[in-house]
Scaffold this active site. Structure first.
Site, PDB file in Angstrom:
ATOM      1  N   TYR A 120      -6.599   6.640   4.116  1.00 40.96           N
ATOM      2  CA  TYR A 120      -6.813   5.587   3.123  1.00 40.96           C
ATOM      3  C   TYR A 120      -5.992   4.345   3.444  1.00 40.96           C
ATOM      4  O   TYR A 120      -6.503   3.222   3.430  1.00 40.96           O
ATOM      5  CB  TYR A 120      -6.465   6.068   1.710  1.00 40.96           C
ATOM      6  CG  TYR A 120      -6.258   4.891   0.785  1.00 40.96           C
ATOM      7  CD1 TYR A 120      -7.343   4.190   0.293  1.00 40.96           C
ATOM      8  CD2 TYR A 120      -4.972   4.422   0.485  1.00 40.96           C
ATOM      9  CE1 TYR A 120      -7.165   3.066  -0.498  1.00 40.96           C
ATOM     10  CE2 TYR A 120      -4.788   3.309  -0.299  1.00 40.96           C
ATOM     11  CZ  TYR A 120      -5.893   2.628  -0.788  1.00 40.96           C
ATOM     12  OH  TYR A 120      -5.719   1.506  -1.549  1.00 40.96           O
ATOM     13  N   CYS A 132     -18.492  -1.367 -20.012  1.00 35.26           N
ATOM     14  CA  CYS A 132     -19.726  -1.488 -19.230  1.00 35.26           C
ATOM     15  C   CYS A 132     -20.437  -2.821 -19.435  1.00 35.26           C
ATOM     16  O   CYS A 132     -21.083  -3.333 -18.504  1.00 35.26           O
ATOM     17  CB  CYS A 132     -20.668  -0.329 -19.557  1.00 35.26           C
ATOM     18  SG  CYS A 132     -19.977   1.290 -19.121  1.00 35.26           S
ATOM     19  N   CYS A 187     -25.923   1.011 -12.358  1.00 31.54           N
ATOM     20  CA  CYS A 187     -25.013   2.144 -12.502  1.00 31.54           C
ATOM     21  C   CYS A 187     -25.742   3.350 -13.085  1.00 31.54           C
ATOM     22  O   CYS A 187     -26.220   3.318 -14.231  1.00 31.54           O
ATOM     23  CB  CYS A 187     -23.831   1.764 -13.390  1.00 31.54           C
ATOM     24  SG  CYS A 187     -22.654   3.105 -13.630  1.00 31.54           S
ATOM     25  N   CYS A 218     -19.257  -5.287 -16.974  1.00 38.92           N
ATOM     26  CA  CYS A 218     -19.270  -4.852 -15.576  1.00 38.92           C
ATOM     27  C   CYS A 218     -20.408  -5.519 -14.799  1.00 38.92           C
ATOM     28  O   CYS A 218     -21.564  -5.489 -15.238  1.00 38.92           O
ATOM     29  CB  CYS A 218     -19.422  -3.334 -15.497  1.00 38.92           C
ATOM     30  SG  CYS A 218     -19.464  -2.705 -13.808  1.00 38.92           S
ATOM     31  N   ASP A 236      -9.604   4.482  -3.068  1.00 40.60           N
ATOM     32  CA  ASP A 236      -8.461   4.978  -3.822  1.00 40.60           C
ATOM     33  C   ASP A 236      -8.979   5.568  -5.129  1.00 40.60           C
ATOM     34  O   ASP A 236     -10.190   5.747  -5.311  1.00 40.60           O
ATOM     35  CB  ASP A 236      -7.425   3.878  -4.040  1.00 40.60           C
ATOM     36  CG  ASP A 236      -7.873   2.812  -5.036  1.00 40.60           C
ATOM     37  OD1 ASP A 236      -9.060   2.818  -5.453  1.00 40.60           O
ATOM     38  OD2 ASP A 236      -7.046   1.958  -5.409  1.00 40.60           O
ATOM     39  N   GLU A 240       0.824  -1.206   0.000  1.00 42.32           N
ATOM     40  CA  GLU A 240       0.000   0.000   0.000  1.00 42.32           C
ATOM     41  C   GLU A 240       0.861   1.261   0.000  1.00 42.32           C
ATOM     42  O   GLU A 240       0.527   2.246  -0.666  1.00 42.32           O
ATOM     43  CB  GLU A 240      -0.954   0.003   1.196  1.00 42.32           C
ATOM     44  CG  GLU A 240      -2.103  -0.990   1.082  1.00 42.32           C
ATOM     45  CD  GLU A 240      -3.027  -0.685  -0.095  1.00 42.32           C
ATOM     46  OE1 GLU A 240      -3.092   0.476  -0.523  1.00 42.32           O
ATOM     47  OE2 GLU A 240      -3.687  -1.622  -0.580  1.00 42.32           O
ATOM     48  N   CYS A 256     -13.920  -0.628 -15.272  1.00 44.42           N
ATOM     49  CA  CYS A 256     -14.434   0.741 -15.153  1.00 44.42           C
ATOM     50  C   CYS A 256     -13.273   1.718 -15.285  1.00 44.42           C
ATOM     51  O   CYS A 256     -12.969   2.502 -14.386  1.00 44.42           O
ATOM     52  CB  CYS A 256     -15.150   0.912 -13.809  1.00 44.42           C
ATOM     53  SG  CYS A 256     -16.182   2.384 -13.707  1.00 44.42           S
TER      54      CYS A 256
END
Length: 354
Positions: free
Chosen positions: A129, A206, A215, A209, A147, A48, A199
């Site tokens: 975060y 899409c 969405c 997805c 993020d 991270e 995405c």
């Protein structure tokens, strides 16, 4: 903000995403397989920190190098800071490396990583975060992890019209509404993977997805229009000069001050960075410096930098190494662990004929 328990619709969203993640999760060296036990917190934390402002492709080989050299937080804490800073070269944002070392020592002193988001926030260099990501991924705590990839997914899922970065509190609140209690780490990583592979910023896929049916941006017919971004300010232009002093096939290197930009890093000597080209101001020592015709450009977070390249022979200069720095074999300069801007300059100077 108190956690908002997911509604039935939100749980449906989480279930669909987790089912997709079980089939399509990226295999990354710091991850555990979907649905398995939590991975080593040291690996999660290290990854991270490395991934802040840096791509997965750039981090993956460097992560492997770090783990091979320092396989535990105890090993990293015991390492000389100079070694860690040199190993970090090229990853940028060098304050992260200093905080990494300080954090490793703090973890060792307290006997291990805290298992809660609040406890992780107390560690050096661990912000909101990062604490949420480690808490969710390494310890399974329900935490809201947002993020850049997650922010994009959520902005489209809810068609958030407030521009970034001002919209971040809205996006975090929206992410809170769909974050499940179970498999919190998998959910966070699923959102990251969805933003990375489906995405995407441009030409989102899409039809592939798992969340497209719910969405809001997809229903507008313009999912690529989200998230809305405020205009970026123009970065100021600054100028400087890098000095290459060569003696018997070796080049003079210095260690930059411990605080400030590129602090504590091994580097080529440089004069002031100013609003206008400083020419040969503030060389490391007096010599017959020669400016090369080419320059090197580099972009930092807050400004652009153009560097002139000055070269000289240091033969017969008494006390240079004692008072200025240390010499390094010019042919092995790539192994010196120079920050990217100085590595660019070294390459350009070595290619020049002078």
């Amino acid at each position: 903000m108190s956690a908002k328990r997911p509604s039935k619709i939100a749980l449906k969203t989480a279930d669909a995403l987790l089912a997709w993640y079980d089939r399509h999760a990226r295999a990354l060296p710091w991850r555990a397989a979907p649905g398995s036990n939590a991975p080593d917190p040291y690996r999660v934390w290290l990854s991270e920190i490395m991934l802040q402002q840096t791509t997965v492709a750039a981090v993956t080989p460097r992560f492997a190098e770090f783990i091979a050299r320092w396989p535990s937080v105890e090993a990293l804490a015991a390492a000389p800071e100079a070694d860690l800073m040199a190993a970090w070269a090229g990853l940028g944002y060098y304050a992260r490396a200093r905080n990494l070392h300080a954090c490793a020592r703090a973890v060792v002193e307290r006997g291990g990583f805290p298992a809660t988001e609040a406890g992780l926030r107390e560690l050096p260099g661990v912000g909101a975060y990062t604490a949420a990501a480690i808490a969710a991924i390494a310890f399974g705590e329900r935490a809201v992890v947002v993020d850049a990839n997650v922010a994009r997914v959520v902005a489209r899922l809810f068609a958030v019209e407030r521009p970034l970065p001002a919209a971040m509190p809205d996006l975090r609140a929206a992410t809170d509404t769909i974050t499940p209690d179970a498999r919190a780490g998998d959910f966070a990583q699923a959102m990251m993977d969805l933003g990375s592979s489906v995405c995407t910023p441009r030409r989102p896929r899409c039809l592939a997805c798992p969340l497209s049916a719910d969405c809001a941006a997809y229903r507008t017919g313009n999912p690529e229009g989200f998230p809305i971004k405020a205009a970026k300010p123009i970065k100021p232009q600054r100028y400087g000069t890098i000095f290459w002093a060569e003696h018997a096939g070796r080049v003079l290197l210095v260690t930059r001050p411990p605080r400030g930009l590129l602090g504590g890093m091994r580097a080529l000597p440089t004069g002031p960075w100013a609003d206008t080209p400083p020419g040969l101001a503030d060389p490391p020592f007096e010599a017959e410096w020669q400016l090369l015709p080419n320059t090197v450009a580099h972009v930092f977070t807050h400004f652009r930098l153009e560097l002139a390249l000055a070269v000289a022979r240091a033969d017969g200069q008494a006390g240079v190494e004692e008072h200025c720095g240390a010499y390094w074999e010019a042919t092995g300069i790539d192994s010196a662990g120079l920050p990217t801007v100085f590595a660019k300059a070294a390459t350009a100077i070595r290619r020049a004929k002078w």
